[in-house]
Design an enzyme around this catalytic site. Structure first.
Site, mmCIF file in Angstrom:
data_model
loop_
_atom_site.group_PDB
_atom_site.id
_atom_site.type_symbol
_atom_site.label_atom_id
_atom_site.label_comp_id
_atom_site.label_asym_id
_atom_site.label_seq_id
_atom_site.Cartn_x
_atom_site.Cartn_y
_atom_site.Cartn_z
ATOM 1 N N LYS A 186 0.388 9.445 1.124
ATOM 2 C CA LYS A 186 1.134 8.680 0.193
ATOM 3 C C LYS A 186 0.533 9.361 -1.479
ATOM 4 C CE LYS A 186 -0.101 5.456 -2.271
ATOM 5 N NZ LYS A 186 0.456 5.772 -3.674
ATOM 6 N N GLU A 393 -15.975 5.196 -17.050
ATOM 7 C CA GLU A 393 -15.272 6.528 -17.145
ATOM 8 C C GLU A 393 -14.244 6.587 -17.972
ATOM 9 O OE1 GLU A 393 -13.641 7.342 -13.248
ATOM 10 O OE2 GLU A 393 -14.036 9.382 -13.509
HETATM 11 P P1 ADP Z 1 -5.697 5.052 -11.219
HETATM 12 O O1 ADP Z 1 -6.129 3.826 -11.678
HETATM 13 O O2 ADP Z 1 -6.380 6.262 -11.612
HETATM 14 O O3 ADP Z 1 -4.244 5.282 -10.883
HETATM 15 P P2 ADP Z 1 -5.907 4.440 -8.261
HETATM 16 O O4 ADP Z 1 -7.270 4.247 -7.513
HETATM 17 O O5 ADP Z 1 -5.413 3.081 -8.665
HETATM 18 O O6 ADP Z 1 -6.540 5.176 -9.774
HETATM 19 O O7 ADP Z 1 -4.943 5.369 -7.609
HETATM 20 C C1 ADP Z 1 -5.040 6.348 -6.922
HETATM 21 C C2 ADP Z 1 -4.197 6.364 -5.564
HETATM 22 O O8 ADP Z 1 -4.414 4.981 -5.051
HETATM 23 C C3 ADP Z 1 -2.712 6.413 -5.881
HETATM 24 O O9 ADP Z 1 -1.801 6.874 -4.998
HETATM 25 C C4 ADP Z 1 -2.338 4.858 -5.811
HETATM 26 O O10 ADP Z 1 -1.083 4.535 -5.633
HETATM 27 C C5 ADP Z 1 -3.296 4.346 -4.866
HETATM 28 N N1 ADP Z 1 -3.591 2.902 -4.861
HETATM 29 C C6 ADP Z 1 -3.727 2.070 -5.836
HETATM 30 N N2 ADP Z 1 -3.827 0.840 -5.183
HETATM 31 C C7 ADP Z 1 -4.021 0.760 -3.775
HETATM 32 C C8 ADP Z 1 -4.370 -0.091 -3.002
HETATM 33 N N3 ADP Z 1 -4.613 -1.186 -3.099
HETATM 34 N N4 ADP Z 1 -4.102 0.461 -1.561
HETATM 35 C C9 ADP Z 1 -4.001 1.820 -1.389
HETATM 36 N N5 ADP Z 1 -3.751 2.585 -2.293
HETATM 37 C C10 ADP Z 1 -3.849 2.415 -3.675
#
Ligand code: ADP
Length: 495
Positions: A186, A393
């Site tokens: 994903k 960060e």
């Molecule tokens: P950022 O805030 O830097 O975008 P995230 O941790 O939100 O960092 O995003 C990193 C990855 O995690 C992306 O692929 C995002 O779609 C995914 N992501 C964000 N929220 C969730 C969640 N609740 N469950 C699984 N994947 C998630």
């Protein structure tokens, strides 16, 4: 506006449907979501918006391909397919870089570098596939043999961030595929096009249907819940925020699936009084301003010895003020836009909080005159460890300078963080270099260098920066089970 000569991607690489069970498909609802160019906010493409149901199907198709990929193919055959994938990625490097810059914003030269870097993981793990040896352990009984087998763990779920849309994908899925695991990927919703282009080339390289699946979607929550919690998922590999990493770890606990997490950081960058100042400035520019400061190993706190503080600040400001800011396709640009408005707001809030608390802005400090996602490359002096910019960060082009007087003091300051991903030290004293390398509680420590990434080295975090390692032979270990095979009844020939 002048632009660098870029390769226009051929239509075959520009896919907007998801890739499940070896077929390109829209989601069940037919819905799509927009992918925008961070340079100007324009919509580049509409990509299939999938949810939990399609994710479940992707996991099932991965599971259906598992036996064939793990046992129906020898390690050498898997290596050959990975190697073909590597060749295709390298051959289409410039087109991939164009897609990457369009959706991510980073300068085209940096995007080309990312493709080369990302491809190196495929090349390395193609080789490593054939080196997953087992062991024969000297037995404690004459009629018994102790054999240790290495086996693929099973279906791997990979969730990747938007800052390295290509390299984070290959660094996770190349070792999993090499080990014999099918994967469901994903990609981040901001940057799915690069991942889909990689899947086009993977399909062409000859991975059997179901071995590589790419689930795109606008809402990561239901997809992530399915990926992490499904009983057929045996390993979850994730790079992103600590908050989401913790959530995935909790979700994976339900099925005791393995997790490899590369999470947030708060990297210290330490410049001692005996450092080569020009090398330190160069190292800091590489560490802090690459990808406009949007990498998890970017320096976040720059500790400078008081004896050279002013001299270092002066040289740094001269270099930072020169950094060319602009669209990724403009010639010579080194600082691109941040990924979105939320990122800009956060970076400027960190600067404002520091300024209000007494920090001095030596250069930059505001939105760039281009507007949009652009922020001035910034240097802050007189930063205090309690300021937000030094505790969280920032993920932007802001270098906060803190002062220190001694080695023990800076070790304590540097380690005073719940994070432990990467650290850098500049010194010409060999003893001090070793001591710092050993005392800093960080998964990667760079001595006299700002950029350490390599497919040959294990990268990962300590403390709340994560678990597991990526790159090197350690990276494939995340996807391998160790099985003890006990064979008895072989001491004498049958009558
Ligand atoms: P950022 O805030 O830097 O975008 P995230 O941790 O939100 O960092 O995003 C990193 C990855 O995690 C992306 O692929 C995002 O779609 C995914 N992501 C964000 N929220 C969730 C969640 N609740 N469950 C699984 N994947 C998630």
């Amino acid at each position: 506006m002048t632009t660098v000569a870029v390769a226009r991607p051929s239509a075959d690489l520009l896919r907007t449907e998801a890739f499940l069970a070896g077929r390109w498909q829209p989601g069940e609802t037919g819905r799509t979501f927009p992918v925008t160019n961070p340079d100007n906010g324009e919509v580049i493409a509409h990509v299939a918006d999938l949810g939990a149901a399609e994710t479940r199907r992707a996991i099932e198709s991965a599971e259906a391909s598992r036996e064939n990929w793990a046992r129906g193919h020898t390690a050498k055959q898997r290596a050959a397919i990975l190697r073909r994938w590597f060749d295709l990625v390298v051959a289409r490097r410039e087109e991939l870089a164009t897609i990457l810059t369009l959706e991510q914003g980073k300068p085209y030269a940096e995007a080309c570098g990312e493709v080369t870097f990302g491809a190196s993981y495929i090349d390395f793990y193609a080789q490593e596939a054939t080196r997953l040896y087992g062991e024969v352990v000297p037995s404690d009984r004459p009629d018994r043999r102790i054999v240790v087998l290495t086996e693929p763990v099973g279906v791997v779920a990979a969730i990747t961030p938007w800052n390295f849309p290509l390299a984070m994908v290959t660094r996770k899925i190349a070792p999993a595929l090499a080990a014999g695991c099918p994967v469901v990927l994903k990609p981040a919703e901001q940057t799915p096009l690069t991942a889909l282009a990689l899947a086009v080339l993977a399909e062409r390289a000859g991975f059997p249907p179901g071995v590589v699946n790419v689930v795109t979607g606008q809402d990561p929550e239901p997809i992530g819940r399915e990926l992490a919690g499904h009983r057929l998922t045996r390993a979850v590999t994730f790079t992103g925020s600590t908050e989401v990493g913790k959530l995935l770890m909790a979700q994976a606990a339900a099925t005791v699936s393995r997790v490899s997490l590369e999470l947030g950081g708060n990297a210290p960058f330490v410049v001692f009084e005996d450092a080569d100042l020009d090398a330190a400035v160069h190292g800091l520019i590489g560490s802090k301003f690459r990808a406009s400061g949007q990498t998890c190993v970017c320096a976040n706190r720059v500790f400078v010895h008081e004896a050279i503080y002013d001299a270092f600040a002066e040289r740094l400001v001269a270099a930072v003020a020169e950094l060319p800011v602009g669209g990724g396709f403009e010639p010579g640009v080194q600082i691109g836009p941040l990924i979105d408005d939320r990122a800009v707001t956060k970076v400027l809030a960190h600067v404002e909080q520091a300024r209000a608390a007494g920090a001095r802005v030596l250069t930059g400090g505001s939105k760039h005159r281009r507007g949009g996602g652009y922020v001035d490359p910034t240097v802050l002096a007189d930063v205090d460890p309690a300021m937000t910019v030094a505790r969280e960060e920032t993920f932007g082009p802001v270098a906060p300078l803190l002062r220190f007087a001694g080695e023990d003091e800076v070790v304590a300051l540097a380690n005073d963080s719940e994070y432990g991903l990467a650290a850098n030290v500049f010194t010409r004293d060999l003893g001090r270099a070793w001591r710092m390398g050993e005392r800093l509680e960080y998964g990667t420590v760079g001595i006299n260098t700002g950029v350490m990434s390599s497919e040959l080295a294990p990268a990962g975090g300590m403390k709340q920066s994560g678990v597991g390692r990526e790159g090197s032979r350690h990276g494939i270990g995340e996807f391998v089970e160790t099985k003890y095979l006990c064979i008895e009844g072989i001491a004498s020939a049958n009558p």
